[in-house]
Design an enzyme around this catalytic site. Structure first.
Site, PDB file in Angstrom:
ATOM      1  N   ARG A  95       0.915  -1.616   0.443  1.00  0.00           N
ATOM      2  CA  ARG A  95      -0.089  -0.289  -0.061  1.00  0.00           C
ATOM      3  C   ARG A  95       0.987   1.046   0.004  1.00  0.00           C
ATOM      4  O   ARG A  95       0.697   2.287  -0.702  1.00  0.00           O
ATOM      5  CB  ARG A  95      -1.242  -0.356   1.391  1.00  0.00           C
ATOM      6  CG  ARG A  95      -1.910  -0.959   1.539  1.00  0.00           C
ATOM      7  CD  ARG A  95      -2.992  -0.432   2.435  1.00  0.00           C
ATOM      8  NE  ARG A  95      -3.892  -0.353   2.078  1.00  0.00           N
ATOM      9  CZ  ARG A  95      -4.621   0.401   2.906  1.00  0.00           C
ATOM     10  NH1 ARG A  95      -4.752   0.539   4.217  1.00  0.00           N
ATOM     11  NH2 ARG A  95      -5.321   1.691   3.081  1.00  0.00           N
ATOM     12  N   GLN A 129     -10.835  10.419   8.053  1.00  0.00           N
ATOM     13  CA  GLN A 129     -10.304   8.297   8.142  1.00  0.00           C
ATOM     14  C   GLN A 129      -9.454   7.891   6.796  1.00  0.00           C
ATOM     15  O   GLN A 129      -8.445   6.432   7.623  1.00  0.00           O
ATOM     16  CB  GLN A 129     -11.965   7.439   8.185  1.00  0.00           C
ATOM     17  CG  GLN A 129     -12.253   8.185   9.068  1.00  0.00           C
ATOM     18  CD  GLN A 129     -13.942   7.606   8.635  1.00  0.00           C
ATOM     19  OE1 GLN A 129     -14.293   8.248   8.162  1.00  0.00           O
ATOM     20  NE2 GLN A 129     -14.157   6.839   9.334  1.00  0.00           N
ATOM     21  N   ASN A 130      -8.311   8.477   6.471  1.00  0.00           N
ATOM     22  CA  ASN A 130      -7.725   8.023   5.009  1.00  0.00           C
ATOM     23  C   ASN A 130      -6.438   7.865   5.991  1.00  0.00           C
ATOM     24  O   ASN A 130      -6.087   8.852   6.490  1.00  0.00           O
ATOM     25  CB  ASN A 130      -7.378   8.683   4.543  1.00  0.00           C
ATOM     26  CG  ASN A 130      -8.926   8.435   3.177  1.00  0.00           C
ATOM     27  OD1 ASN A 130     -10.073   7.957   4.320  1.00  0.00           O
ATOM     28  ND2 ASN A 130      -9.726  10.052   3.050  1.00  0.00           N
ATOM     29  N   ASP A 132      -4.229   8.203   3.637  1.00  0.00           N
ATOM     30  CA  ASP A 132      -2.404   8.239   3.073  1.00  0.00           C
ATOM     31  C   ASP A 132      -2.453   9.740   2.737  1.00  0.00           C
ATOM     32  O   ASP A 132      -3.337  10.400   4.387  1.00  0.00           O
ATOM     33  CB  ASP A 132      -3.477   8.633   1.312  1.00  0.00           C
ATOM     34  CG  ASP A 132      -4.887   9.097   1.389  1.00  0.00           C
ATOM     35  OD1 ASP A 132      -5.002  10.676   1.472  1.00  0.00           O
ATOM     36  OD2 ASP A 132      -5.956   8.659   1.164  1.00  0.00           O
ATOM     37  N   HIS A 147      -6.599   7.653  11.850  1.00  0.00           N
ATOM     38  CA  HIS A 147      -6.557   6.373  11.685  1.00  0.00           C
ATOM     39  C   HIS A 147      -5.378   5.844  11.575  1.00  0.00           C
ATOM     40  O   HIS A 147      -5.062   4.965  11.260  1.00  0.00           O
ATOM     41  CB  HIS A 147      -7.603   5.782  10.561  1.00  0.00           C
ATOM     42  CG  HIS A 147      -8.560   5.401  10.601  1.00  0.00           C
ATOM     43  ND1 HIS A 147      -9.543   5.488  10.737  1.00  0.00           N
ATOM     44  CD2 HIS A 147      -9.156   5.195  11.998  1.00  0.00           C
ATOM     45  CE1 HIS A 147     -11.118   5.167  11.045  1.00  0.00           C
ATOM     46  NE2 HIS A 147     -10.424   5.508  12.096  1.00  0.00           N
ATOM     47  N   GLY A 214     -17.181  11.236   1.518  1.00  0.00           N
ATOM     48  CA  GLY A 214     -16.653  10.389   1.770  1.00  0.00           C
ATOM     49  C   GLY A 214     -17.024   8.971   1.992  1.00  0.00           C
ATOM     50  O   GLY A 214     -15.713   8.755   2.204  1.00  0.00           O
ATOM     51  N   THR A 215     -17.525   9.743   3.413  1.00  0.00           N
ATOM     52  CA  THR A 215     -17.474   8.647   4.194  1.00  0.00           C
ATOM     53  C   THR A 215     -18.904   7.690   4.105  1.00  0.00           C
ATOM     54  O   THR A 215     -20.177   7.530   3.587  1.00  0.00           O
ATOM     55  CB  THR A 215     -17.417   9.216   5.672  1.00  0.00           C
ATOM     56  OG1 THR A 215     -19.472  10.540   5.852  1.00  0.00           O
ATOM     57  CG2 THR A 215     -16.497  10.200   5.844  1.00  0.00           C
ATOM     58  N   ASN A 240     -21.305  13.076  -0.638  1.00  0.00           N
ATOM     59  CA  ASN A 240     -20.830  11.519  -0.625  1.00  0.00           C
ATOM     60  C   ASN A 240     -21.724  11.029  -1.781  1.00  0.00           C
ATOM     61  O   ASN A 240     -22.373  11.710  -3.233  1.00  0.00           O
ATOM     62  CB  ASN A 240     -21.890  10.282  -0.114  1.00  0.00           C
ATOM     63  CG  ASN A 240     -21.159   9.781   1.051  1.00  0.00           C
ATOM     64  OD1 ASN A 240     -19.843   9.387   0.891  1.00  0.00           O
ATOM     65  ND2 ASN A 240     -21.579   8.946   1.947  1.00  0.00           N
TER      66      ASN A 240
END
Length: 273
Positions: A95, A129-130, A132, A147, A214-215, A240
């Site tokens: 990843r 929450q990403n 990246d 996260h 985007g959740t 979203n």
């Protein structure tokens, strides 16, 4: 004389005041001296996997998500890491390499949020929450990665966090302790506490506008943020691809690709400032 309950309540109030003051001294939601800036809303944005999907980052819960190749228990739990650290490291190494491919770039939604931060300054906070780094690459600096972060590792013994862009091998150790300890991904696994929760809940209590992008609304505690923001009087917005599991909690909703609906909403918001 205060009862035991009274002592606990008094201590809670003192801690809350202390945390609020600490937040005001940090990077977001700090009142400005300039009168014009006082009129700008405090905006808290929560982003999930949907904002990065258009940049080529595969989502966890989509039909072609990463979990199809591995069981969650094997690659995203402390127990999985204890059982087979090499498998877990290989999973996150792949990843990490993917994230650094030249075709993986911030999309229009990431860039729009950077533009919103430019307009609001420290009255803007982005909670993601990403794992990246696309928000940072787009220009956002007021970011909490609840996260964790893919381009960081931490010592499994002391918890010290290190920047890390390459693969992690069994030979890689953290030398911050008396005895070199194994490194683990700086990622919050299932069963672990998300990062920055005190700051996030305090920011939710101070926000004028809460925007979720985007959740899925499946993962707590993030799925409960909209309810928390509403309790404190924030206007709530969902941007979203489709209604989330908690979509009925939002006062305002726009559905479509993040690269389309986020820039459109940001422009609308900026015109009202």
């Amino acid at each position: 004389m205060l009862s035991r309950r009274g002592h606990r309540l008094s201590r809670f109030r003192k801690n809350k005041r202390r945390l609020r003051e600490r937040l005001r001294q940090r990077i977001f939601f700090r009142d400005k001296v300039v009168p014009e800036a006082m009129e700008k809303p405090r905006v808290l944005v929560l982003t999930g996997a949907g904002i990065s999907a258009e940049s080529g980052i595969r989502t966890f819960r989509a039909a072609d998500g990463l979990w199809e190749e591995h069981r969650v228990e094997d690659v995203a739990t402390p127990e999985g890491f204890d059982r087979d650290p090499e498998l877990v490291q290989a999973f996150y190494n792949a990843r990490r390499r993917q994230l650094q491919q030249p075709e993986i770039q911030p999309n229009a939604a990431h860039l729009a949020l950077a533009k919103l931060q430019d307009a609001l300054g420290d009255r803007f906070l982005l909670v993601t929450q990403n794992i990246d780094n696309l928000h940072e690459r787009a220009g956002n600096t007021n970011v909490i990665h609840m996260h964790g972060e893919l381009l960081k590792v931490r010592c499994s013994q002391s918890g010290q966090v290190l920047d890390w862009t390459g693969d992690v091998t069994p030979e890689d150790k953290c030398h911050c302790c008396q005895f070199p300890a194994p490194l683990r991904p700086h990622v919050v696994w299932f069963g672990e506490m998300p990062l920055g929760m005190d700051e996030i809940y305090m920011a939710l209590s101070m926000a004028d506008i809460f925007i979720a992008i985007g959740t899925s609304g499946h993962v707590y505690p993030a799925a409960g943020f909209v309810h928390e923001a509403k309790l404190h009087g924030a206007h709530t917005v969902e941007l979203n691809l489709e209604p989330s599991q908690v979509g009925n909690e939002f006062a305002e909703k726009y559905y479509g690709p993040a690269s389309q609906v986020v820039p459109e909403f940001v422009e609308k918001l900026l015109k009202g400032l």
